[in-house]
Write a protein that holds these residues in place. Sequence first.
Motif, PDB file in Angstrom:
ATOM      1  N   ALA A   1       0.853  -1.189   0.000  1.00  0.00           N
ATOM      2  CA  ALA A   1       0.000   0.000   0.000  1.00  0.00           C
ATOM      3  C   ALA A   1       0.889   1.239   0.000  1.00  0.00           C
ATOM      4  CB  ALA A   1      -0.893   0.013   1.222  1.00  0.00           C
ATOM      5  N   ASN A   2       0.397   2.275  -0.666  1.00  0.00           N
ATOM      6  CA  ASN A   2       1.210   3.490  -0.696  1.00  0.00           C
ATOM      7  C   ASN A   2       1.125   4.214   0.641  1.00  0.00           C
ATOM      8  OD1 ASN A   2      -0.932   5.564  -0.754  1.00  0.00           O
ATOM      9  ND2 ASN A   2      -1.471   4.570  -2.660  1.00  0.00           N
ATOM     10  N   ARG A   3       2.023   5.160   0.817  1.00  0.00           N
ATOM     11  CA  ARG A   3       2.153   5.853   2.098  1.00  0.00           C
ATOM     12  C   ARG A   3       0.889   6.622   2.476  1.00  0.00           C
ATOM     13  NH1 ARG A   3       3.860  10.473   4.244  1.00  0.00           N
ATOM     14  NH2 ARG A   3       4.179  11.554   2.287  1.00  0.00           N
ATOM     15  N   GLN A   4       0.252   7.268   1.485  1.00  0.00           N
ATOM     16  CA  GLN A   4      -0.911   8.094   1.798  1.00  0.00           C
ATOM     17  C   GLN A   4      -2.101   7.253   2.257  1.00  0.00           C
ATOM     18  OE1 GLN A   4       1.179   8.710  -0.698  1.00  0.00           O
ATOM     19  NE2 GLN A   4       1.966  10.611   0.145  1.00  0.00           N
ATOM     20  N   THR A   5      -2.435   6.214   1.509  1.00  0.00           N
ATOM     21  CA  THR A   5      -3.565   5.390   1.942  1.00  0.00           C
ATOM     22  C   THR A   5      -3.197   4.615   3.192  1.00  0.00           C
ATOM     23  OG1 THR A   5      -2.972   3.725   0.312  1.00  0.00           O
ATOM     24  CG2 THR A   5      -4.758   5.227  -0.272  1.00  0.00           C
ATOM     25  N   ALA A   6      -1.911   4.280   3.338  1.00  0.00           N
ATOM     26  CA  ALA A   6      -1.468   3.626   4.570  1.00  0.00           C
ATOM     27  C   ALA A   6      -1.649   4.575   5.749  1.00  0.00           C
ATOM     28  CB  ALA A   6      -0.014   3.194   4.448  1.00  0.00           C
ATOM     29  N   LEU A   7      -1.373   5.850   5.523  1.00  0.00           N
ATOM     30  CA  LEU A   7      -1.560   6.857   6.567  1.00  0.00           C
ATOM     31  C   LEU A   7      -3.031   6.917   6.981  1.00  0.00           C
ATOM     32  CD1 LEU A   7      -0.338   9.205   8.244  1.00  0.00           C
ATOM     33  CD2 LEU A   7      -0.909  10.699   6.326  1.00  0.00           C
ATOM     34  N   LEU A   8      -3.938   6.915   6.007  1.00  0.00           N
ATOM     35  CA  LEU A   8      -5.363   6.944   6.341  1.00  0.00           C
ATOM     36  C   LEU A   8      -5.772   5.667   7.065  1.00  0.00           C
ATOM     37  CD1 LEU A   8      -6.983   8.622   3.199  1.00  0.00           C
ATOM     38  CD2 LEU A   8      -6.434   9.650   5.404  1.00  0.00           C
ATOM     39  N   SER A   9      -5.234   4.541   6.659  1.00  0.00           N
ATOM     40  CA  SER A   9      -5.530   3.283   7.351  1.00  0.00           C
ATOM     41  C   SER A   9      -5.025   3.329   8.784  1.00  0.00           C
ATOM     42  CB  SER A   9      -4.886   2.106   6.621  1.00  0.00           C
ATOM     43  OG  SER A   9      -5.467   1.965   5.356  1.00  0.00           O
ATOM     44  N   GLU A  10      -3.880   3.976   8.971  1.00  0.00           N
ATOM     45  CA  GLU A  10      -3.329   4.127  10.316  1.00  0.00           C
ATOM     46  C   GLU A  10      -4.275   4.958  11.184  1.00  0.00           C
ATOM     47  OE1 GLU A  10       0.533   6.323  12.118  1.00  0.00           O
ATOM     48  OE2 GLU A  10       0.902   5.064  10.357  1.00  0.00           O
ATOM     49  N   TYR A  11      -4.843   6.023  10.617  1.00  0.00           N
ATOM     50  CA  TYR A  11      -5.839   6.818  11.349  1.00  0.00           C
ATOM     51  C   TYR A  11      -7.027   5.935  11.720  1.00  0.00           C
ATOM     52  CZ  TYR A  11      -3.834  11.444  10.432  1.00  0.00           C
ATOM     53  OH  TYR A  11      -3.038  12.559  10.409  1.00  0.00           O
ATOM     54  N   ALA A  12      -7.494   5.149  10.764  1.00  0.00           N
ATOM     55  CA  ALA A  12      -8.646   4.286  11.022  1.00  0.00           C
ATOM     56  C   ALA A  12      -8.363   3.326  12.176  1.00  0.00           C
ATOM     57  CB  ALA A  12      -9.026   3.517   9.759  1.00  0.00           C
TER      58      ALA A  12
ATOM     59  N   PRO B   1      -7.375  15.319   1.812  1.00  0.00           N
ATOM     60  CA  PRO B   1      -6.215  16.132   2.178  1.00  0.00           C
ATOM     61  C   PRO B   1      -5.312  16.322   0.954  1.00  0.00           C
ATOM     62  CG  PRO B   1      -6.122  13.975   3.248  1.00  0.00           C
ATOM     63  CD  PRO B   1      -7.409  14.041   2.513  1.00  0.00           C
ATOM     64  N   ALA B   2      -4.520  17.382   0.969  1.00  0.00           N
ATOM     65  CA  ALA B   2      -3.639  17.712  -0.157  1.00  0.00           C
ATOM     66  C   ALA B   2      -2.720  16.552  -0.526  1.00  0.00           C
ATOM     67  CB  ALA B   2      -2.826  18.955   0.180  1.00  0.00           C
ATOM     68  N   GLU B   3      -2.225  15.816   0.481  1.00  0.00           N
ATOM     69  CA  GLU B   3      -1.316  14.695   0.212  1.00  0.00           C
ATOM     70  C   GLU B   3      -1.975  13.647  -0.683  1.00  0.00           C
ATOM     71  OE1 GLU B   3      -0.779  16.908   3.619  1.00  0.00           O
ATOM     72  OE2 GLU B   3      -2.171  15.235   3.719  1.00  0.00           O
ATOM     73  N   ILE B   4      -3.244  13.399  -0.468  1.00  0.00           N
ATOM     74  CA  ILE B   4      -3.962  12.405  -1.272  1.00  0.00           C
ATOM     75  C   ILE B   4      -4.072  12.895  -2.716  1.00  0.00           C
ATOM     76  CG2 ILE B   4      -6.217  11.291  -1.623  1.00  0.00           C
ATOM     77  CD1 ILE B   4      -4.710  10.037   0.670  1.00  0.00           C
ATOM     78  N   ARG B   5      -4.482  14.145  -2.897  1.00  0.00           N
ATOM     79  CA  ARG B   5      -4.584  14.721  -4.250  1.00  0.00           C
ATOM     80  C   ARG B   5      -3.233  14.670  -4.964  1.00  0.00           C
ATOM     81  NH1 ARG B   5      -9.033  17.657  -5.705  1.00  0.00           N
ATOM     82  NH2 ARG B   5     -10.462  18.222  -4.053  1.00  0.00           N
TER      83      ARG B   5
END
Length: 127
Positions: free
Chosen positions: A1-12, A108-112
Amino acid sequence: ANRQTALLSEYALKYNVRTQFWEKRLTRYYSYLWRCRMRSGAFSNPVKVSTIFSEGLRLEIDGRRLAQTQKRFANAHRRLKLDGVISDWHYERRDGPWSEWLVIIEPPAEIRQHYARVGHATVRSPS
């Protein structure tokens, strides 16, 4: 998984399933939604409240507790914004019953930025 979606998964994962059930599910749902919208770049297309409930929260809207449900919905989105899961949210259209209202959820800007790079790489890659 890429860092950005991994970051969102980490929040979840950080959201408590008992007290932050909505935030946990919405984080996963919006992450999925943005991934699906990556090719078109239409991240800010509106979503019906009823769709967020059925696909994201997997809950029915309780008409008898509508005011409380609306407040919980707004509070969950405020929390997601504070935590950086979304950059903003607002109702785009408020016609008819609340379940039919349209909501815009801004990533978030990082996702875009990440999906813009992925999209360009996909376009440039040889067939």
